[in-house]
Scaffold this motif. Structure first.
Motif, PDB file in Angstrom:
ATOM      1  N   UNK B  76       0.755  -1.192  -0.086  1.00 43.75           N
ATOM      2  CA  UNK B  76       0.047   0.012  -0.164  1.00 43.75           C
ATOM      3  C   UNK B  76       0.861   1.358   0.012  1.00 43.75           C
ATOM      4  N   UNK B  77       0.965   2.092  -0.969  1.00 47.55           N
ATOM      5  CA  UNK B  77       1.855   3.112  -1.120  1.00 47.55           C
ATOM      6  C   UNK B  77       1.067   4.425  -0.078  1.00 47.55           C
ATOM      7  N   UNK B  78       2.227   4.980   0.459  1.00 48.04           N
ATOM      8  CA  UNK B  78       1.988   6.145   1.359  1.00 48.04           C
ATOM      9  C   UNK B  78       1.035   5.988   2.452  1.00 48.04           C
ATOM     10  N   UNK B  79       1.417   4.783   3.102  1.00 52.67           N
ATOM     11  CA  UNK B  79       0.555   3.882   3.692  1.00 52.67           C
ATOM     12  C   UNK B  79       0.132   4.947   5.028  1.00 52.67           C
ATOM     13  N   UNK B  80       1.005   5.615   5.617  1.00 54.80           N
ATOM     14  CA  UNK B  80       0.927   6.480   7.009  1.00 54.80           C
ATOM     15  C   UNK B  80      -0.446   7.535   6.724  1.00 54.80           C
ATOM     16  N   UNK B  81      -0.181   8.240   5.337  1.00 57.55           N
ATOM     17  CA  UNK B  81      -1.166   9.125   4.991  1.00 57.55           C
ATOM     18  C   UNK B  81      -2.355   8.586   4.914  1.00 57.55           C
ATOM     19  N   UNK B  82      -2.499   7.215   4.201  1.00 53.22           N
ATOM     20  CA  UNK B  82      -3.716   6.772   3.990  1.00 53.22           C
ATOM     21  C   UNK B  82      -4.295   6.292   5.199  1.00 53.22           C
ATOM     22  N   UNK B  83      -3.533   6.124   6.162  1.00 57.63           N
ATOM     23  CA  UNK B  83      -4.078   5.636   7.518  1.00 57.63           C
ATOM     24  C   UNK B  83      -4.713   7.019   8.152  1.00 57.63           C
ATOM     25  N   UNK B  84      -4.153   8.078   8.081  1.00 61.77           N
ATOM     26  CA  UNK B  84      -4.774   9.142   8.542  1.00 61.77           C
ATOM     27  C   UNK B  84      -5.974   9.571   7.792  1.00 61.77           C
ATOM     28  N   UNK B  85      -6.176   9.439   6.436  1.00 56.27           N
ATOM     29  CA  UNK B  85      -7.138   9.721   5.904  1.00 56.27           C
ATOM     30  C   UNK B  85      -8.452   8.687   6.384  1.00 56.27           C
ATOM     31  N   UNK B  86      -8.212   7.612   6.381  1.00 56.30           N
ATOM     32  CA  UNK B  86      -9.207   6.759   7.019  1.00 56.30           C
ATOM     33  C   UNK B  86      -9.675   6.849   8.296  1.00 56.30           C
ATOM     34  N   UNK B 202       8.289  -4.331  15.150  1.00 50.61           N
ATOM     35  CA  UNK B 202       9.536  -2.994  15.259  1.00 50.61           C
ATOM     36  C   UNK B 202       8.798  -1.798  14.665  1.00 50.61           C
ATOM     37  N   UNK B 203       9.269  -0.463  15.082  1.00 46.99           N
ATOM     38  CA  UNK B 203       8.686   0.840  14.541  1.00 46.99           C
ATOM     39  C   UNK B 203       8.672   0.803  13.166  1.00 46.99           C
ATOM     40  N   UNK B 204       7.434   1.286  12.671  1.00 44.39           N
ATOM     41  CA  UNK B 204       7.390   1.339  11.039  1.00 44.39           C
ATOM     42  C   UNK B 204       8.517   1.744  10.259  1.00 44.39           C
ATOM     43  N   UNK B 205       8.881   2.983  10.925  1.00 41.18           N
ATOM     44  CA  UNK B 205       9.965   3.765   9.966  1.00 41.18           C
ATOM     45  C   UNK B 205      11.025   3.212   9.814  1.00 41.18           C
ATOM     46  N   UNK B 206      11.612   2.313  10.844  1.00 43.04           N
ATOM     47  CA  UNK B 206      12.706   1.387  11.211  1.00 43.04           C
ATOM     48  C   UNK B 206      12.506   0.337   9.973  1.00 43.04           C
ATOM     49  N   UNK B 207      11.265  -0.187  10.084  1.00 42.73           N
ATOM     50  CA  UNK B 207      10.975  -1.176   9.200  1.00 42.73           C
ATOM     51  C   UNK B 207      11.061  -0.936   7.594  1.00 42.73           C
ATOM     52  N   UNK B 208      10.474   0.082   7.324  1.00 44.30           N
ATOM     53  CA  UNK B 208      10.544   0.765   6.097  1.00 44.30           C
ATOM     54  C   UNK B 208      11.969   0.865   5.572  1.00 44.30           C
ATOM     55  N   UNK B 209      12.994   1.411   6.391  1.00 42.68           N
ATOM     56  CA  UNK B 209      14.275   1.577   5.995  1.00 42.68           C
ATOM     57  C   UNK B 209      14.795   0.347   5.714  1.00 42.68           C
ATOM     58  N   UNK B 210      14.947  -0.714   6.601  1.00 45.16           N
ATOM     59  CA  UNK B 210      15.422  -2.024   6.531  1.00 45.16           C
ATOM     60  C   UNK B 210      14.995  -2.910   5.430  1.00 45.16           C
ATOM     61  N   UNK B 211      13.625  -2.844   4.897  1.00 46.54           N
ATOM     62  CA  UNK B 211      13.285  -3.544   3.928  1.00 46.54           C
ATOM     63  C   UNK B 211      12.951  -2.863   2.867  1.00 46.54           C
ATOM     64  N   UNK B 212      13.558  -1.752   2.485  1.00 49.27           N
ATOM     65  CA  UNK B 212      13.488  -0.798   1.311  1.00 49.27           C
ATOM     66  C   UNK B 212      12.112  -0.609   1.072  1.00 49.27           C
ATOM     67  N   UNK B 213      11.130  -0.147   1.980  1.00 44.47           N
ATOM     68  CA  UNK B 213       9.794   0.080   1.657  1.00 44.47           C
ATOM     69  C   UNK B 213       9.671   1.377   1.253  1.00 44.47           C
ATOM     70  N   UNK B 214      10.451   2.295   1.475  1.00 43.66           N
ATOM     71  CA  UNK B 214      10.010   3.898   0.841  1.00 43.66           C
ATOM     72  C   UNK B 214       8.873   4.179   2.003  1.00 43.66           C
TER      73      UNK B 214
END
Lengths: 410, 409
Positions: B76-86, B202-214
């Motif tokens: 799901x792209x821009x997942x945090x922004x989408x969570x806020x919208x939901x 784990x925290x989402x931001x760290x997860x996105x870094x480690x697994x190249x999720x952007x």
């Protein structure tokens, strides 16, 4: 005295049919009740049998030998050497019918795109079949060909999740006894289907010696699965095996390995009995009612019998016999009906509509009702014992009637 | 009309023992049905809420292919922004974004494959019950980076405690090699082995870094105050998603199809049992009414000869049954209500329950659901069936010949 019994049994039989409508309705009620007892317990037996068979299939075997620490810490560190010497002799002796030694470690499988955690089994295809641990069906490719087969066999669901297919390369990763990551590339040579999707996702099969080499534990295995062919008769050979294995190793039956399965069987036995008793209680009101009515209708007649010198015990006997006939007829009808309805269903009832719900309970998509003689006997016992007990009160009251008053009743 | 009712009432008590026995059958059956149905319904609510509260939530936004195969690339792209919208659309703050990846977790001594979840610490607390079940250390905090919370069984298997480090090896979204190092800050103990073996957050931001999720993630989880509101919420969130995107909204039934099916199959087997009880009671009533008609043949003959129509006699029998069934209904309701009320207070359990409960993510004590449906369903059905049982005896009255009937013994 035998003559008296013959007379009262004939009297009881005739009395039963004096009001044939009432008797028929009561027979219908008892028959339905007995049918429900037997039919429902056959369905429930079918369910638990399946959960048990699936459970033993995944275990596998009816007993397993482990390093004492393996169960708490399923690591390659806690391995045992291939059975030899005395243990081997015990394993080869009857009544043990088959055994299989396997390496079983947690591992990660990675395809080019995905990785998944699995339980990696290093097996000997020649002995796995003996403990009924081979995958149910190979849907693509082949199963392993020997302990030195360099390929990997995975479940269909895992193949989908890994986005891989037959012939593709995957990497398996686990740890060796020094906690270094041990990995090797291998090729998927077979894909299997299992009864439960959970099984397909969890277990991957590799050749035992290949895995031992990868994990640097030559000649070591994680568990030895043992079977005697009958899960109810484990106690016959388990003690001998425990002695042969010595104190260094842990030999446990499936009851200890899967206490859940064992307690499930017990809960089910208890539940079947409760179910039968409850159905009977619902029945008993009608039964007692019928007898009370019979006594009421025949008050004058009973008074006459007593006046003519028939002893109270004989009157009691007559009513109990009448009730017994009713119960036996109902039991016969109910059991026959249950047998007739279960027989055609024994080839399996398709419950794939609710398959995923069933899988949560460890069952497959087809339910096989299991008609057990013991359940039929249990329902017969419950109905006769409780039925006669319930009949005791009206029958006793009948035998205690005052002849003069009874005769004068209008 | 009141003569009929009075007559019927008196007729009932001409054989008071018989009437009481029949009423007792109904009361027994009603009490049992109330007890079993409210227990069953109570269990379902517990099953649903327990299984959804831990991880799944009531609904999720995912890539359309993710639920089936859980592949890393279906994001799901821009997942945090989408969570806020939901969250804004639903007007609740119980919405959180997550990313999930399989990885090989290694401690100094052991390695295991785990499903690593990247979560928004402050949001996750609102959505899931896991953060509240931390037994050692603490849950993740918003400013954490390389911190991890794991389940108690996993911690035991990995032989790690608070402050120990875990390394992760896996593959990133683009298939690249991903590796990370995190410190255990908390251990979760739910008491359910299945969950305690699998939790690794784990925290989402760290997860996105480690697994190249952007800025990608895999799911947006939402919880609504009530199960009933799920359907409406799913429809509203669906309108938020851009039409050309491959995203989809799934309710709990789609996320855990086993749950509703398990309930359905359990209900089905329950109904078979209930129908048998009801049938048995109906037979009992049928027997009673038939007897009371047969033994009054002479009396009915006299009444017919006096000019009373068979319809009125049939009505009389129907009223008798009605009164008797009503008595059974009321007394059954009282008895069943008392049993359920007591159990709602004390809970219910039977031997062997605990192992079973642990297996199915359930509490080892049941609390029945006290509701109108649970209370009324059984008794009302019994009532209807017993009324049906009076039909045959009543019909017999129409075939009665006055002269013959009066001569009957």
């Amino acid at each position: 005295m035998t003559g008296a019994i013959a007379v009262s049994s004939r009297l009881a039989w005739r009395n039963l049919w004096r009001n044939h409508r009432r008797t028929l309705i009561m027979l219908l009620a008892i028959g339905t009740g007995v049918w429900a007892m037997v039919f429902m317990s056959a369905l429930m037996r079918g369910m638990t049998d399946q959960v048990l068979v699936n459970g033993l299939h995944n275990l596998p075997g009816e007993a397993q030998i482990h390093h004492p620490n393996y169960r708490a810490d399923p690591s390659v560190v806690n391995s045992l050497p291939m059975p030899g010497g005395e243990l081997l002799e015990a394993l080869e002796a009857a009544p043990v019918t088959a055994w299989s030694a396997r390496v079983r470690v947690p591992a990660v499988i990675a395809s080019e795109r995905e990785s998944r955690g699995v339980t990696l089994l290093g097996v000997d295809p020649a002995t796995e079949g003996g403990v009924d641990a081979l995958p149910e069906e190979i849907i693509a490719g082949r199963f392993l060909e020997g302990v030195d087969d360099r390929g990997l066999v995975i479940g269909a669901a895992l193949a989908r999740r890994l986005d891989t297919q037959l012939g593709k390369r995957v990497v398996i990763m686990s740890q060796d006894p020094d906690n270094n990551v041990a990995d090797r590339g291998t090729r998927v040579v077979g894909i299997y289907r299992a009864r439960l999707q959970g099984t397909e996702e969890q277990f991957a099969y590799a050749g035992r010696e290949v895995l031992q080499a990868m994990l640097s534990v030559p000649g070591q295995v994680s568990e030895v699965a043992v079977t005697g062919g009958d899960y109810r008769a484990v106690a016959r050979w388990l003690p001998a095996l425990q002695v042969a294995a010595g104190s260094e190793l842990e030999v446990q039956s499936w009851m200890e390995l899967q206490p859940f399965l064992d307690s499930m069987l017990e809960v089910q036995d208890g539940f079947t009995l409760i179910f039968m008793v409850v159905i009977f209680l619902a029945l008993s009101f009608g039964l007692v009612n019928t007898l009370v009515m019979a006594v009421f209708e025949r008050t004058r007649e009973i008074g006459l019998q007593q006046a003519l010198g028939v002893r109270p015990t004989l009157i009691l006997q007559q009513f109990l016999l009448e009730s017994l006939y009713l119960l036996l007829l109902g039991l016969g009808a109910g059991n026959l009906l249950a047998w007739l309805t279960i027989k055609p269903l024994e080839s399996g009832i398709d419950i794939s509509m609710v398959a995923e719900g069933m899988e949560m309970m460890g069952m497959g998509t087809t339910l096989y009702p299991a008609l057990q003689a013991s359940d039929m006997w249990m329902s017969t016992g419950v109905v006769i014992v409780l039925g006669l007990t319930a009949s005791l009160l009206p029958a006793w009251r009948a035998s205690r009637l005052d002849p003069v008053r009874a005769l004068n009743k209008t | 009309m009141s003569v009929n009712w009075r007559l019927a009432w008196r007729n009932l008590w001409r054989h008071s023992r018989r009437t009481w026995l029949t009423v007792a059958a109904m009361v027994f059956c009603n009490t049992l049905l109330i007890f079993m149905i409210s227990l069953q319904l109570g269990t379902y609510d517990m099953m649903i809420n327990n299984s959804l509260a831990m991880v799944t939530g009531h609904m999720q936004v995912q890539h359309a292919d993710y639920n089936e195969d859980q592949r890393m690339r279906d994001t799901v792209p821009a997942v945090e922004a989408l969570a806020n919208k939901v969250a804004a659309e639903l007007g609740v703050d119980t919405v959180a974004a997550r990313g999930q990846a399989f990885a090989l977790a290694s401690s100094d001594d052991r390695s295991f494959g785990v499903l690593l979840a990247g979560v928004q610490p402050e949001r996750e607390r609102l959505v899931s019950s896991l953060p509240g079940l931390v037994s050692e250390g603490r849950y993740l905090q918003p400013d954490d980076s390389d911190a991890i919370v794991i389940g108690a069984v996993l911690a035991r298997n990995l032989k790690v405690g608070l402050g120990d480090e875990l390394t992760f090896l896996g593959s990133g979204r683009d298939g690249s090699f991903a590796a990370g190092l995190a410190t255990v800050v908390g251990i979760v103990a739910t008491g359910m082995d299945e969950i305690d073996r699998s939790v690794a957050q784990v925290p989402l931001n760290w997860f996105q870094d480690v697994f190249s999720m952007g800025d990608h993630g895999h799911v947006v989880v939402a919880r609504v105050p009530d199960l009933e509101q799920v359907d409406g919420a799913v429809a509203r969130v669906a309108t938020l998603l851009p039409s050309e995107s491959s995203l989809t909204v799934l309710d709990w039934d789609a996320l855990q199809p086993g749950l509703r099916q398990a309930i359905r199959s359990d209900l089905a087997s329950g109904w078979v049992m209930y129908s048998v009880f009801i049938l048995l009671v109906a037979f009992s009533v049928l027997n009673t009414q038939l007897m009371s008609v047969l033994e009054r043949t002479r009396e009915f003959g006299v009444m017919l000869a006096l000019g009373m129509g068979p319809g009125r006699l049939a009505r009389l029998v129907a009223i008798e049954t009605f009164l008797m069934s009503l008595l059974g209904l009321v007394l059954g309701l009282v008895a069943g209500g008392l049993v359920v009320a007591w159990l709602a207070y004390a809970g219910f359990s039977y031997p062997g329950m605990e192992e079973m409960a642990a297996q199915f993510n359930m509490d080892s004590r049941f609390y029945p659901q006290v509701s109108v449906v649970a209370l009324m369903w059984g008794p009302v059905t019994v009532f209807l069936f017993t009324m049906l049982a009076a039909v045959y005896p009543s019909l017999r009255l129409y075939r009665l010949e006055p002269v013959q009937a009066m001569r009957a013994v």
